[in-house]
Design a protein around this motif. Sequence first.
Motif, mmCIF file in Angstrom:
data_model
loop_
_atom_site.group_PDB
_atom_site.id
_atom_site.type_symbol
_atom_site.label_atom_id
_atom_site.label_comp_id
_atom_site.label_asym_id
_atom_site.label_seq_id
_atom_site.Cartn_x
_atom_site.Cartn_y
_atom_site.Cartn_z
ATOM 1 N N SER A 193 -7.783 -16.396 39.927
ATOM 2 C CA SER A 193 -8.509 -15.169 39.569
ATOM 3 C C SER A 193 -7.774 -13.939 40.085
ATOM 4 N N LEU A 194 -7.232 -14.056 41.287
ATOM 5 C CA LEU A 194 -6.459 -12.955 41.871
ATOM 6 C C LEU A 194 -5.224 -12.651 41.036
ATOM 7 N N ILE A 195 -4.515 -13.709 40.631
ATOM 8 C CA ILE A 195 -3.317 -13.516 39.798
ATOM 9 C C ILE A 195 -3.684 -12.886 38.454
ATOM 10 N N ARG A 196 -4.744 -13.359 37.848
ATOM 11 C CA ARG A 196 -5.173 -12.818 36.548
ATOM 12 C C ARG A 196 -5.524 -11.337 36.662
ATOM 13 N N ASN A 197 -6.273 -10.982 37.702
ATOM 14 C CA ASN A 197 -6.637 -9.575 37.893
ATOM 15 C C ASN A 197 -5.409 -8.699 38.078
ATOM 16 N N LYS A 198 -4.460 -9.170 38.873
ATOM 17 C CA LYS A 198 -3.249 -8.393 39.126
ATOM 18 C C LYS A 198 -2.435 -8.212 37.848
ATOM 19 N N ARG A 199 -2.368 -9.243 37.025
ATOM 20 C CA ARG A 199 -1.619 -9.143 35.764
ATOM 21 C C ARG A 199 -2.299 -8.158 34.807
ATOM 22 N N CYS A 200 -3.615 -8.176 34.782
ATOM 23 C CA CYS A 200 -4.344 -7.234 33.922
ATOM 24 C C CYS A 200 -4.150 -5.791 34.399
ATOM 25 N N LEU A 201 -4.170 -5.585 35.711
ATOM 26 C CA LEU A 201 -3.922 -4.251 36.260
ATOM 27 C C LEU A 201 -2.522 -3.770 35.896
ATOM 28 N N MET A 202 -1.552 -4.654 36.039
ATOM 29 C CA MET A 202 -0.171 -4.297 35.715
ATOM 30 C C MET A 202 -0.007 -4.006 34.228
ATOM 31 N N ALA A 203 -0.666 -4.781 33.378
ATOM 32 C CA ALA A 203 -0.585 -4.553 31.931
ATOM 33 C C ALA A 203 -1.183 -3.194 31.578
ATOM 34 N N TYR A 204 -2.297 -2.862 32.192
ATOM 35 C CA TYR A 204 -2.971 -1.579 31.932
ATOM 36 C C TYR A 204 -2.072 -0.411 32.336
ATOM 37 N N VAL A 205 -1.516 -0.498 33.535
ATOM 38 C CA VAL A 205 -0.668 0.587 34.036
ATOM 39 C C VAL A 205 0.635 0.678 33.250
ATOM 40 N N TYR A 206 1.262 -0.477 32.979
ATOM 41 C CA TYR A 206 2.557 -0.481 32.295
ATOM 42 C C TYR A 206 2.453 0.062 30.876
ATOM 43 N N ALA A 215 -13.637 -29.818 47.829
ATOM 44 C CA ALA A 215 -14.263 -28.645 47.214
ATOM 45 C C ALA A 215 -13.599 -27.344 47.662
ATOM 46 N N ASP A 216 -13.195 -27.291 48.934
ATOM 47 C CA ASP A 216 -12.549 -26.070 49.440
ATOM 48 C C ASP A 216 -11.203 -25.836 48.762
ATOM 49 N N HIS A 217 -10.476 -26.930 48.506
ATOM 50 C CA HIS A 217 -9.177 -26.805 47.825
ATOM 51 C C HIS A 217 -9.353 -26.196 46.432
ATOM 52 N N TYR A 218 -10.283 -26.722 45.676
ATOM 53 C CA TYR A 218 -10.483 -26.222 44.312
ATOM 54 C C TYR A 218 -11.113 -24.834 44.315
ATOM 55 N N GLY A 219 -11.930 -24.559 45.307
ATOM 56 C CA GLY A 219 -12.470 -23.202 45.435
ATOM 57 C C GLY A 219 -11.359 -22.197 45.700
ATOM 58 N N ALA A 220 -10.437 -22.570 46.600
ATOM 59 C CA ALA A 220 -9.293 -21.700 46.897
ATOM 60 C C ALA A 220 -8.428 -21.499 45.657
ATOM 61 N N LEU A 221 -8.267 -22.597 44.873
ATOM 62 C CA LEU A 221 -7.460 -22.505 43.656
ATOM 63 C C LEU A 221 -8.074 -21.520 42.660
ATOM 64 N N ILE A 222 -9.387 -21.552 42.517
ATOM 65 C CA ILE A 222 -10.074 -20.633 41.598
ATOM 66 C C ILE A 222 -9.868 -19.190 42.036
ATOM 67 N N GLU A 258 -11.672 -9.081 47.252
ATOM 68 C CA GLU A 258 -12.686 -10.106 47.485
ATOM 69 C C GLU A 258 -12.113 -11.509 47.300
ATOM 70 N N HIS A 259 -11.334 -11.681 46.238
ATOM 71 C CA HIS A 259 -10.699 -12.978 46.001
ATOM 72 C C HIS A 259 -9.712 -13.320 47.118
ATOM 73 N N HIS A 260 -8.958 -12.324 47.546
ATOM 74 C CA HIS A 260 -7.980 -12.556 48.609
ATOM 75 C C HIS A 260 -8.671 -12.980 49.902
ATOM 76 N N ASN A 261 -9.738 -12.280 50.263
ATOM 77 C CA ASN A 261 -10.465 -12.614 51.493
ATOM 78 C C ASN A 261 -11.088 -14.011 51.413
ATOM 79 N N ALA A 262 -11.674 -14.335 50.250
ATOM 80 C CA ALA A 262 -12.283 -15.655 50.075
ATOM 81 C C ALA A 262 -11.218 -16.751 50.135
ATOM 82 N N LEU A 263 -10.070 -16.483 49.536
ATOM 83 C CA LEU A 263 -8.971 -17.441 49.551
ATOM 84 C C LEU A 263 -8.493 -17.698 50.976
ATOM 85 N N GLN A 264 -8.286 -16.634 51.738
ATOM 86 C CA GLN A 264 -7.828 -16.780 53.122
ATOM 87 C C GLN A 264 -8.858 -17.509 53.973
#
Length: 210
Positions: free
Chosen positions: A74-87, A63-70, A38-44
Amino acid sequence: MHGRKAYELVKEFAGGEKGHLKIFNNELFERVIEECNEHHNALQSLIRKMQEEGLEVQTARNADHYGALIHHLSLIRNKRCLMAYVYNRAEIIRDLAWKVGLLHELPREIQEKFSDSEEHYFKDHSKSLKIYMSQLSLDVNVDMVPPKDPYIKVRVLEDLGSGIILSDKSANFAQHSMHFLKRTDAEQYIARVGSLFQLALLVYIMRRDC
């Protein structure tokens, strides 16, 4: 949204007993992956919008720039949490492969906590260790700290019978009998995973390397 589910996933793992696994939370794991999409699609979508408006994505400060940044953070944070859980789960599973997988089958109650990929990982890691040791004729799982003496004295806790074949002799492991054995011979009979479950029937009564 914005990392809350991922935080719950990591918090669940951190709240468990050290060195022990909870059942793989596939439902929450998949929900975090959905959030990533969802974050990836919204970012794109926001990036395309800015490009269509002729704005420079890197330098525009609307506003679009800061929305994309959020969405990006969020995408990076989710991916890091997934990696931490699996690792971190993989580290425990790898430890089980060293402590248990080389000698015994894991109890069903532990295997049921694995995801499908974790089950394959455990089997493949244990198999690789066995092949490696077979090729070297060396048990790398014994004496992680080099001992001063290759022999130890042991006492049999429960009758194992006679005619037990060891590397250099056969032995009668009657209950309460005492033996002076090679560490490599005794190791497979010694309880090695503490409170997890009882694997074997010999215990050290004297460590000659102390």
